[in-house]
Design an enzyme around this catalytic site. Structure first.
Site, PDB file in Angstrom:
ATOM      1  N   ARG A  81       0.778  -1.494  -0.082  1.00  0.00           N
ATOM      2  CA  ARG A  81       0.048   0.260   0.013  1.00  0.00           C
ATOM      3  C   ARG A  81       0.949   1.305  -0.172  1.00  0.00           C
ATOM      4  O   ARG A  81       0.347   2.445  -0.084  1.00  0.00           O
ATOM      5  CB  ARG A  81      -0.829   0.023   1.079  1.00  0.00           C
ATOM      6  CG  ARG A  81      -1.820  -1.038   1.314  1.00  0.00           C
ATOM      7  CD  ARG A  81      -2.302  -1.287   2.655  1.00  0.00           C
ATOM      8  NE  ARG A  81      -3.306  -0.181   2.715  1.00  0.00           N
ATOM      9  CZ  ARG A  81      -4.681  -0.298   2.647  1.00  0.00           C
ATOM     10  NH1 ARG A  81      -5.229  -1.356   2.688  1.00  0.00           N
ATOM     11  NH2 ARG A  81      -5.390   0.982   2.653  1.00  0.00           N
ATOM     12  N   ASP A  82       1.860   1.228   0.048  1.00  0.00           N
ATOM     13  CA  ASP A  82       2.863   2.472   0.278  1.00  0.00           C
ATOM     14  C   ASP A  82       4.360   2.234  -0.407  1.00  0.00           C
ATOM     15  O   ASP A  82       5.249   2.618   0.198  1.00  0.00           O
ATOM     16  CB  ASP A  82       2.903   2.935   1.786  1.00  0.00           C
ATOM     17  CG  ASP A  82       3.467   4.386   1.716  1.00  0.00           C
ATOM     18  OD1 ASP A  82       3.203   5.106   0.806  1.00  0.00           O
ATOM     19  OD2 ASP A  82       3.863   4.989   2.891  1.00  0.00           O
ATOM     20  N   LEU A  83       4.218   1.569  -1.549  1.00  0.00           N
ATOM     21  CA  LEU A  83       5.344   1.218  -2.494  1.00  0.00           C
ATOM     22  C   LEU A  83       5.856   2.593  -2.765  1.00  0.00           C
ATOM     23  O   LEU A  83       5.156   3.404  -3.510  1.00  0.00           O
ATOM     24  CB  LEU A  83       5.351   0.329  -3.474  1.00  0.00           C
ATOM     25  CG  LEU A  83       5.232  -1.062  -2.980  1.00  0.00           C
ATOM     26  CD1 LEU A  83       4.582  -1.937  -4.084  1.00  0.00           C
ATOM     27  CD2 LEU A  83       6.635  -1.633  -2.322  1.00  0.00           C
ATOM     28  N   THR A 105       1.049   8.490  -0.071  1.00  0.00           N
ATOM     29  CA  THR A 105       2.250   8.954  -0.637  1.00  0.00           C
ATOM     30  C   THR A 105       1.955   9.647  -1.969  1.00  0.00           C
ATOM     31  O   THR A 105       1.546   9.296  -2.877  1.00  0.00           O
ATOM     32  CB  THR A 105       3.391   8.305  -0.871  1.00  0.00           C
ATOM     33  OG1 THR A 105       3.782   7.744   0.642  1.00  0.00           O
ATOM     34  CG2 THR A 105       4.587   9.300  -1.000  1.00  0.00           C
TER      35      THR A 105
END
Lengths: 953, 219
Positions: A210-212, A273
């Site tokens: 979910r936040d690569l 992000t």
């Protein structure tokens, strides 16, 4: 600008802004106009106020535009760790880094239970209600054991706040690493594959990252992997020992709103992000592995181009951009032509497939993305190359669980291009025919494809040839499967423009004998016959007509309505023009429409297409009145949201029809909508957009100047694309736009060019070429170039007679036009000959034929001018009768001035043979209408008045 | 709101002393700001620490601090003549934050020692702190420019952005009506938004890559 001056200007701008900003948006321009009029603003200041108003609107929706959160300020002022501080069983050694989410400290176990140092991350701003779930889920995260994933060692709650302890991963963000080592394309891809593999591992364990983003994807040179069997990266110039480590796997979810589903969650997402979050994350939609695929796509884009795919100047601006813009292909933003060349094609397709806005259109998981990249590196064809094919294959495989076989079959058919419709008709059967033999067979074709074959169709042909060879070898004992595959392969050949091969495979299916000597089942045979007909049609249209007949008969005999529908649709849409009369075609389509209604329902897009086709055939069977309701029904079935293209096709047909019926305004509205749809779904540079431009130009709802602009815009597209067929249509629209502006010489030039192009493209023996010849004559005549026009009519007469047959109304109206030119050139005797040809032919036409009315009147007038009034009487009587018929309410083609013209001429003719009363009666009846409608100075009016003067003593 | 281990009584005393001095007319606005800064800084740093340890943030404590001290002084009534202290507190806060942002920036850019672990720890939202520091510096700089055009509007932003004051407090601090404060805020926000957006291609390649102007039609 001196400061005083700028302060003074600002004061005026500020006052105007304050005065206008509170007004509703629509009222602002007028208010600004007033301020300008009153002298409070000048043009430059006004622009300044408007720019501020724009900024005001943006700032109002940009939540973080001017909001310094308390935690932001605190993060800025945080002076660092307290060395030796205890957090759970861990002791802080020093700070590693920090950010808005919290700080990361280097720690060691205070109790010596774990020897290595680790990274401890404290998660700020986590509501206590989430802590419980956090404690539960950290177990799942801790179970992830992969060399490419920094392991979660511990987690807990200290002082009321959750913390995580992770394996310490040395390294730098993957993008920085690749740049610093000057890695080439293949090395970057190899490194990226390590990332994919780690993500794929987690996906298999139902954990979504979910936040690569680069700072979570660290590359370090770790000589000996800490565990597992890491892929060696030495190939392709990756520094030996370079290892990827992913941080924070699943951590973002811990901070998210409550949800119970382990893999997906709905609702607003806390930490995003900007730049990497997927559209569905921004929209608060369900988060699945596809969100990671998106982020991987962004990362890959960045690795390949040094840029991010979607730009935005603020968090909200960026979110809007993600929702509304498609990323440009990486090759178009590459820094050098060499880079661009290497990215173009496969890599563009792979990256853009990962970055599809709809999650279900992306690769289903990191594994699929990696597989396609490996295919690229191995020089094999990639699945992303035909995105729509991939998409459909995915969706199809989801619907039917025949898995590989089905997907591969769809792919085969769809890669082949035009085969989609045929495919859809066949998909139920393919799903039913699932068998391991089919699956293995197709898998074999795809794995063995020749990687050196260039281009999609070559690739597909190669696949097909392989497949064809293997059908016989490997499936020798399964004739039923073989027959089905022959048909699939034949269908694909047809889609690839190889009708001869399609016919050959249809024949082979028909020839198949089972081991017991029985023929293949009747249904299979009917299908084979249909394929045979479709393949034969481009080679021998007339011969195909008979085969279509028997295909329809076979299908009826089998009692398979779906197959009857297929057969009728193919027969009517392909063979209709050549081997069936218009009423037969209409009857076939009516049956197909009825079947489709029953089989697929009232709202099936296919029904919409059939209705549209029926409407066109009805029009060519001269049943114009029926076309419009059919097209309208088709429109009601085809909504703009889900069937935009089909809808645009129907709209264009409707626009042309309404235009031909003289309902220009309605036609223009339909053309406008069609053009807008095509622009939306196909862009401004597509041939089909050009086609819509051409029809809008033809309707010319906004006048000939706009029509000219439309036509030229369309022509620019067709010229760029090198397409001639649509160029021919657009030249017609351009010519007519020029005629509308009375630029006849230019129009003649355009029509001449079109005529020549039609000859090159369509051949010189068809009706379209013949029809194109007429426009040349019309334009030359209008330009007053009568000799050239006369030559053009000679040619047109020869061509139309050959193409339409001597008795056609087209030929008759061409004679009328030739007569007009001769008459205008002062060659009345010649004109009389032309008019007579037209008149003689027109006597066989319907009594409401306008050509008949016109030919009679013109012939009569020419005879009068030649001093042969007795001969003029019959054609003039016929003309008056025809006009009366036309004026009846049922036909509604009344034109009072044309009526009066004919009546006046008849009166004039009656004068000479000595029926003065009848002559006077006719002339007196006609004259007021001529005066009123055409004016006192019109040639027809003057002529009638003179005749009346002669009639009265 | 006061906590058991609250170190603030001292600080409230300090603020009160400053305010007394200000009330006597012995301090200029600049001097007032200078006196408030160390107190504000200590307070903010404590908040930061508390946040790290406890993860509960109640909003800008420093205004609350000034509030409290002020109310003690003024006897629970907001006296317009003294409200300027809020403005001074906001200015102090701006100075403190900008100082820190500048220091952070210098550390990152200026060849000096890179903050340890930016590449070895990771797990941080991409350069969030860098972005934040840059943002604070940008706002500060833009605000300086705005002040040359529109001094009052710039002060309103200072009170609200850096000082965390409400419109009512801002209006009192600057001795204008609340409607004026709101109008000034809106105008200034638009001006700053434009100024900040123009200078900030915050996505890599935005300038030449993804935001290239659309191809013009060849017709």
């Amino acid at each position: 600008m001196p400061p005083d001056d700028s302060a003074a200007r600002w004061a005026r701008v500020a006052a105007a802004f304050d005065a206008v900003a509170d007004l509703p948006r629509a009222e602002r321009p007028a208010a600004l106009d007033r301020l300008v009029r009153d002298g409070a603003l000048d043009g430059g200041l006004r622009a300044e106020v408007e720019s501020l108003l724009d900024a005001d609107a943006e700032a109002a929706t940009d939540t973080d535009s001017l909001d310094l959160g308390a935690h932001d300020a605190a993060a800025l002022l945080d002076d660092g760790p307290v060395v030796g501080e205890r957090v759970g069983p861990w002791r802080v050694l020093r700070e590693l880094g920090r950010g808005g989410m919290g700080r990361v400290d280097l720690v060691e176990r205070a109790d010596g239970a774990y020897e290595q140092q680790a990274a401890l991350k404290r998660l700020a701003f986590v509501a206590p209600s989430r802590v419980r779930r956090f404690l539960r889920e950290r177990q799942i995260l801790a179970s992830l054991d992969h060399p490419g994933i920094a392991r979660l060692l511990d987690g807990g709650v200290a002082d009321g706040a959750p913390y995580l302890v992770m394996e310490l991963a040395e390294g730098e963000p993957i993008t920085a690493y690749a740049d610093r080592h000057g890695l080439g394309l293949r090395a970057r891809l190899r490194l990226f594959l390590q990332v994919c593999d780690a993500v794929a591992y987690a996906h298999r364990h139902l954990v979504v990252h979910r936040d690569l983003k680069p700072s979570n994807v660290l590359v370090g040179e770790r000589g000996t992997p800490t565990g597992g069997d890491a892929p060696t990266g030495a190939a392709d110039g990756v520094p030996p020992g370079a290892r990827v480590a992913l941080l924070d796997f699943g951590v973002a979810r811990l901070l998210d709103a409550d949800a119970d589903d382990p893999l997906t969650v709905e609702g607003p997402v806390a930490p995003l992000t900007p730049g990497y979050a997927a559209p569905e994350q921004l929209a608060g939609g369900p988060i699945t592995t596809a969100a990671d695929v998106w982020a991987l796509g962004v990362l890959l884009y960045e690795l390949l181009t040094g840029r991010r795919p979607i730009a935005g100047t603020s968090r909200t601006g960026w979110a809007e951009a993600v929702r509304t813009t498609d990323p440009r292909p990486p090759s178009t933003v590459a820094d050098t032509p060499t880079d661009a060349r290497r990215l173009r094609g496969d890599l563009d397709a792979i990256v853009l497939t990962a970055l599809r806005r709809e999650p279900e259109a992306r690769y289903a998981s990191a594994h699929d993305l990696a597989a396609d990249l490996r295919r690229y590196l191995a020089g094999e064809p990639v699945t992303a190359r035909a995105p729509s094919a991939w998409y459909r294959a995915q969706r199809f495989a989801g619907r039917h669980k025949t898995a590989v076989a089905s997907a591969a079959l769809v792919l085969l058919a769809v890669v082949a291009g035009g085969a989609t419709t045929a495919w859809q008709a066949r998909e139920a059967r393919a799903a039913a025919a699932e068998s391991t033999a089919t699956a293995d067979f197709l898998a074999g074709i795809f794995q063995g494809a020749d990687p050196t074959a260039a281009g999609e169709s070559l690739l597909a042909l190669d696949l097909l040839e392989r497949g064809a060879r293997r059908i016989d070898v490997e499936l020798a004992r399964q004739p039923a499967v073989r027959a089905g595959l022959y048909l699939v392969v034949g269908d694909a050949y047809l889609g690839l423009g190889r009708p001869d091969s399609a016919v050959a495979f249809a024949q082979r299916a028909l020839d198949l004998r089972r081991p017991d000597g029985a023929v293949p089942d009747a249904s299979e045979a009917a299908r084979a016959r249909l394929l045979f007909a479709r393949g034969l049609y481009p080679i021998d249209p007339t011969g195909a007509g008979d085969v279509f007949e028997s295909a329809v008969a076979d299908a009826r005999a089998v009692g398979d309505d779906a197959l009857v529908l297929d057969a009728l649709e193919a027969q009517a849409s392909l063979a209709g023009n050549q081997v069936m009369t218009p009423p037969e075609t209409v009857a076939a389509l009516e049956e197909a429409v009825a079947l489709c209604r029953r089989l697929e329902g009232e709202d099936s897009p296919r029904l919409g297409r059939l209705l549209a086709l029926l409407a066109m055939k009805v029009a060519s069977a001269h049943q114009h009145g029926r076309s419009e309701p059919l097209l309208r029904e088709a429109l009601a079935i085809l909504p703009a949201e889900t069937e935009p293209y089909e809808r645009s096709v129907v709209l264009l047909d409707l626009a042309s029809l309404l235009n031909a019926m003289g309902r220009q305004d309605e036609g223009a509205a339909a053309a406008d909508e069609a053009l807008a749809l095509r622009r939306r779904i196909l862009g401004d540079d597509d041939l089909r957009t050009a086609e819509a431009l051409g029809i809008r130009a033809e309707v010319a709802g906004d006048g000939p100047e706009v029509a000219e602009r439309d036509a030229r815009a369309g022509l620019a597209i067709t010229e760029r694309a090198g397409n001639q067929t649509i160029t021919i249509e657009l030249l017609a629209s351009l010519g007519s736009a020029l005629m509308g502006q009375e630029r006849y010489d230019e129009a003649a030039e355009v029509y001449r060019r079109r005529f020549e192009l039609a000859g090159e493209v369509l051949g010189t023996d068809g009706t379209r070429y013949a029809a194109a010849s007429g426009n040349v004559g019309r334009a030359l005549h209008a330009a007053g170039r009568y000799d050239e026009a006369a030559a053009a009519w000679d040619e047109a007469l020869r061509l139309t007679t050959a193409a339409y047959g001597p008795e056609s109304p087209v030929v008759a109206s061409t004679y009328v036009a030739a007569g007009n030119t001769a008459e205008a050139a002062g060659r009345t005797a010649e004109a009389e000959q032309f008019y007579r040809e037209a008149y003689d032919r027109s006597r066989g036409f319907a009594e409401t034929s306008r050509t008949r009315a016109m030919a009679g009147a013109l012939l009569g007038r020419a005879l009068l001018d030649l001093g042969r009034p007795e001969e003029a009487l019959p054609p003039l009587r016929a003309a008056v009768e025809a006009r009366e018929a036309l004026s009846r309410p049922a036909h509604n083609f009344r034109s009072e001035s044309d009526d009066a013209r004919a009546v006046a001429l008849l009166g004039e003719a009656l004068l000479e043979p000595g029926s003065p009363e009848a002559a006077v009666r006719h002339l007196e009846a006609a004259l007021p209408t001529l005066q009123a409608d055409l004016g006192p100075d019109d040639a027809a009016t003057v002529r009638a008045r003179r005749a009346l003067d002669r009639a009265r003593p | 709101m006061p906590r058991p281990d609250d170190p603030r009584p001292d600080r409230v005393g300090a603020v009160t002393a400053v305010l007394d001095e200000a009330a006597s007319g012995a301090l200029s606005q600049d001097e007032l700001v200078a006196r408030l800064m160390p107190i504000v800084y200590d307070e903010l740093r404590d908040i930061a620490r508390a946040q790290r340890r406890r993860y509960d943030v109640d909003g800008f404590q420093t205004t609350a601090l000034v509030h409290e001290a002020y109310l003690r002084l003024a006897g629970h009534r907001l006296v317009p003549e003294r409200a300027y202290v809020f403005a001074a507190a906001a200015r102090a806060m701006r100075n403190v934050l900008v100082d820190h942002a500048r220091r952070h920036h210098a550390l990152k850019r200026g060849g000096g020692e890179r903050p340890v672990g930016l590449t070895t720890a990771g797990g941080l939202p991409d350069g969030d702190l860098d972005a934040l520091a840059e943002r604070v510096l940008d706002v500060d700089e833009a605000l300086g420019k705005l002040a040359t055009l529109d001094e009052r509007a710039a002060r309103v932003v200072e009170c609200r952005y850096f000082g965390g004051l409400t419109f009512e407090e801002t209006a009192a601090a600057l001795d204008v009506s609340e409607a004026t404060a709101k109008r000034d805020w809106r105008r200034a926000r638009a001006w700053l938004h434009r100024a900040l957006v123009e200078r900030e291609p915050d996505v890599a390649g935005a300038a030449e890559g993804a935001e290239r102007p659309p191809r013009s039609d060849a017709t």
